[in-house]
Motif scaffolding. Sequence first.
Motif, PDB file in Angstrom:
ATOM      1  N   SER A   1       0.814  -1.220   0.000  1.00 33.38           N
ATOM      2  CA  SER A   1       0.000   0.000   0.000  1.00 33.38           C
ATOM      3  C   SER A   1       0.846   1.268   0.000  1.00 33.38           C
ATOM      4  O   SER A   1       0.298   2.371  -0.117  1.00 33.38           O
ATOM      5  N   ASN A   2       2.170   1.131   0.124  1.00 27.96           N
ATOM      6  CA  ASN A   2       3.064   2.310   0.176  1.00 27.96           C
ATOM      7  C   ASN A   2       4.305   2.071  -0.671  1.00 27.96           C
ATOM      8  O   ASN A   2       5.440   2.256  -0.224  1.00 27.96           O
ATOM      9  N   ARG A   3       4.105   1.668  -1.902  1.00 29.50           N
ATOM     10  CA  ARG A   3       5.222   1.254  -2.756  1.00 29.50           C
ATOM     11  C   ARG A   3       6.257   2.357  -2.973  1.00 29.50           C
ATOM     12  O   ARG A   3       7.455   2.134  -2.880  1.00 29.50           O
ATOM     13  N   GLU A   4       5.786   3.562  -3.303  1.00 29.18           N
ATOM     14  CA  GLU A   4       6.707   4.653  -3.645  1.00 29.18           C
ATOM     15  C   GLU A   4       7.510   5.117  -2.430  1.00 29.18           C
ATOM     16  O   GLU A   4       8.673   5.483  -2.541  1.00 29.18           O
ATOM     17  N   LYS A   5       6.885   5.090  -1.270  1.00 29.00           N
ATOM     18  CA  LYS A   5       7.512   5.631  -0.060  1.00 29.00           C
ATOM     19  C   LYS A   5       8.577   4.696   0.516  1.00 29.00           C
ATOM     20  O   LYS A   5       9.583   5.147   1.055  1.00 29.00           O
ATOM     21  N   LEU A   6       8.368   3.380   0.379  1.00 27.06           N
ATOM     22  CA  LEU A   6       9.245   2.400   1.021  1.00 27.06           C
ATOM     23  C   LEU A   6      10.389   2.021   0.091  1.00 27.06           C
ATOM     24  O   LEU A   6      10.424   0.935  -0.492  1.00 27.06           O
ATOM     25  N   THR A   7      11.357   2.928  -0.034  1.00 30.60           N
ATOM     26  CA  THR A   7      12.487   2.748  -0.947  1.00 30.60           C
ATOM     27  C   THR A   7      13.264   1.479  -0.646  1.00 30.60           C
ATOM     28  O   THR A   7      13.760   0.808  -1.553  1.00 30.60           O
ATOM     29  N   PHE A   8      13.384   1.151   0.623  1.00 31.24           N
ATOM     30  CA  PHE A   8      14.160  -0.014   1.033  1.00 31.24           C
ATOM     31  C   PHE A   8      13.261  -1.225   1.329  1.00 31.24           C
ATOM     32  O   PHE A   8      13.584  -2.080   2.144  1.00 31.24           O
ATOM     33  N   ASN A   9      12.138  -1.261   0.632  1.00 36.18           N
ATOM     34  CA  ASN A   9      11.239  -2.414   0.632  1.00 36.18           C
ATOM     35  C   ASN A   9      10.939  -2.952   2.032  1.00 36.18           C
ATOM     36  O   ASN A   9      10.459  -2.237   2.890  1.00 36.18           O
ATOM     37  N   ASP A  10      11.240  -4.247   2.264  1.00 36.00           N
ATOM     38  CA  ASP A  10      10.827  -4.855   3.533  1.00 36.00           C
ATOM     39  C   ASP A  10      11.588  -4.287   4.718  1.00 36.00           C
ATOM     40  O   ASP A  10      11.094  -4.314   5.845  1.00 36.00           O
ATOM     41  N   GLN A  11      12.790  -3.742   4.508  1.00 34.34           N
ATOM     42  CA  GLN A  11      13.507  -3.119   5.620  1.00 34.34           C
ATOM     43  C   GLN A  11      12.739  -1.896   6.132  1.00 34.34           C
ATOM     44  O   GLN A  11      12.570  -1.723   7.347  1.00 34.34           O
ATOM     45  N   ASP A  12      12.262  -1.061   5.216  1.00 34.59           N
ATOM     46  CA  ASP A  12      11.445   0.084   5.610  1.00 34.59           C
ATOM     47  C   ASP A  12      10.166  -0.374   6.306  1.00 34.59           C
ATOM     48  O   ASP A  12       9.773   0.155   7.360  1.00 34.59           O
ATOM     49  N   ALA A  13       9.504  -1.361   5.703  1.00 33.72           N
ATOM     50  CA  ALA A  13       8.241  -1.842   6.271  1.00 33.72           C
ATOM     51  C   ALA A  13       8.444  -2.396   7.670  1.00 33.72           C
ATOM     52  O   ALA A  13       7.646  -2.128   8.582  1.00 33.72           O
ATOM     53  N   LEU A  14       9.514  -3.159   7.861  1.00 36.99           N
ATOM     54  CA  LEU A  14       9.771  -3.735   9.180  1.00 36.99           C
ATOM     55  C   LEU A  14      10.092  -2.655  10.210  1.00 36.99           C
ATOM     56  O   LEU A  14       9.702  -2.757  11.374  1.00 36.99           O
ATOM     57  N   ASN A  15      10.800  -1.620   9.799  1.00 35.63           N
ATOM     58  CA  ASN A  15      11.085  -0.532  10.731  1.00 35.63           C
ATOM     59  C   ASN A  15       9.805   0.132  11.220  1.00 35.63           C
ATOM     60  O   ASN A  15       9.681   0.467  12.402  1.00 35.63           O
ATOM     61  N   ILE A  16       8.846   0.304  10.324  1.00 34.41           N
ATOM     62  CA  ILE A  16       7.578   0.919  10.710  1.00 34.41           C
ATOM     63  C   ILE A  16       6.777  -0.007  11.616  1.00 34.41           C
ATOM     64  O   ILE A  16       6.297   0.383  12.687  1.00 34.41           O
ATOM     65  N   VAL A  17       6.636  -1.260  11.203  1.00 33.27           N
ATOM     66  CA  VAL A  17       5.798  -2.212  11.933  1.00 33.27           C
ATOM     67  C   VAL A  17       6.391  -2.558  13.294  1.00 33.27           C
ATOM     68  O   VAL A  17       5.661  -2.765  14.272  1.00 33.27           O
ATOM     69  N   LEU A  18       7.714  -2.614  13.369  1.00 34.42           N
ATOM     70  CA  LEU A  18       8.373  -3.026  14.612  1.00 34.42           C
ATOM     71  C   LEU A  18       8.719  -1.854  15.534  1.00 34.42           C
ATOM     72  O   LEU A  18       9.323  -2.061  16.593  1.00 34.42           O
ATOM     73  N   GLU A  19       8.358  -0.641  15.149  1.00 34.83           N
ATOM     74  CA  GLU A  19       8.665   0.510  15.999  1.00 34.83           C
ATOM     75  C   GLU A  19       8.079   0.299  17.398  1.00 34.83           C
ATOM     76  O   GLU A  19       6.894  -0.001  17.562  1.00 34.83           O
ATOM     77  N   GLY A  20       8.937   0.420  18.404  1.00 34.87           N
ATOM     78  CA  GLY A  20       8.521   0.237  19.790  1.00 34.87           C
ATOM     79  C   GLY A  20       8.458  -1.218  20.227  1.00 34.87           C
ATOM     80  O   GLY A  20       8.171  -1.498  21.395  1.00 34.87           O
ATOM     81  N   ARG A  21       8.752  -2.138  19.322  1.00 29.38           N
ATOM     82  CA  ARG A  21       8.673  -3.565  19.651  1.00 29.38           C
ATOM     83  C   ARG A  21      10.027  -4.257  19.553  1.00 29.38           C
ATOM     84  O   ARG A  21      10.111  -5.472  19.699  1.00 29.38           O
ATOM     85  N   VAL A  22      11.081  -3.489  19.264  1.00 29.94           N
ATOM     86  CA  VAL A  22      12.420  -4.069  19.155  1.00 29.94           C
ATOM     87  C   VAL A  22      13.345  -3.467  20.201  1.00 29.94           C
ATOM     88  O   VAL A  22      13.051  -2.422  20.784  1.00 29.94           O
TER      89      VAL A  22
END
Length: 326
Positions: A193-214
Amino acid sequence: MPTIRHQDAFHIAFCVDNHYFRAMGAMIASIIAHNPRRRFVFHVFAFHVSEDNARRMKEIELNPDIQVVPHVVDPSLFQGFADMIASSYYSLSTFTRLIVPSVLKDVTDRVFYLDADMLCIGSLDELAAMDLEDTVALVVEDVGWSTPEGRDGRYSVLGMKARHYFNAGILYINIHEWEKHRISETAIELLLSNREKLTFNDQDALNIVLEGRVRYIPIKWNYIYSMIADLKRGKLSMDAVGDAVILHFAGLIKPWNDWSGHVARELYLRYHALSAWRDTPLDTAPLNHKEMRIHSRSLMKRGRIALGLYWYLRFAQAALARKLKR
């Protein structure tokens, strides 16, 4: 799923293609060399495993304390995300790292994911003893050179609250917590849902999803070394790496690029010689236009003008040919 022989083993996962088995082999050899008293199960995720690579992985198991488990990734593993993937331009390989926890959830309660372009130069005992009970994963802060905006800019672009951004080349995962919070599913939904914004693909996505959980652990567990930064300055020696345990050769140039002349090759060769891929040669010449350009620049910085110009012409020809194919 093959039987896991060592119930007290330390589980490590790699996601590779046939071009990276050689690199993974050196990394595995380096881990074993610096942790001779530890039992390991190496999980190798790939879309295809050639007969030759399968044979070499079996050779590693001649060590009775080591097991290598290949996981040939079938598209059916992504069944839950089939509709999302079908409507996107992403290939399945983008999502491979994200399925590791679900595949291993009945095998182990924690797994150490590693990129293959790394070398271990110390003991993993301290890491293995770390408590994961209060976190989804242990991660390491990224470095500015690997994200165009720098660390501050990257988390700002992603709209994150915390002033942290990790490099997903290592993830020490608490599988139960990862699955409970549906980290992979949420990351995939975010990617699509955020293809253009997530330049680093799953690394970007994981940083967002895991914020506060790592939980962030010292940089020595993912010490990113930029060979390309050295070569651009005509520098062939390695900088001191302090107390680094895991060296991560992120970026375009790798220590198996023999043509680079960089001292990192010698470190890589030390473990390559111990690996099951020891008879496979290193890269003797640049393979693409980007490598040709770096090689040309490095040669000219070192005063080898004629050879540098030769490789610049090779770069220009390759870049033009690539442009005309588009």
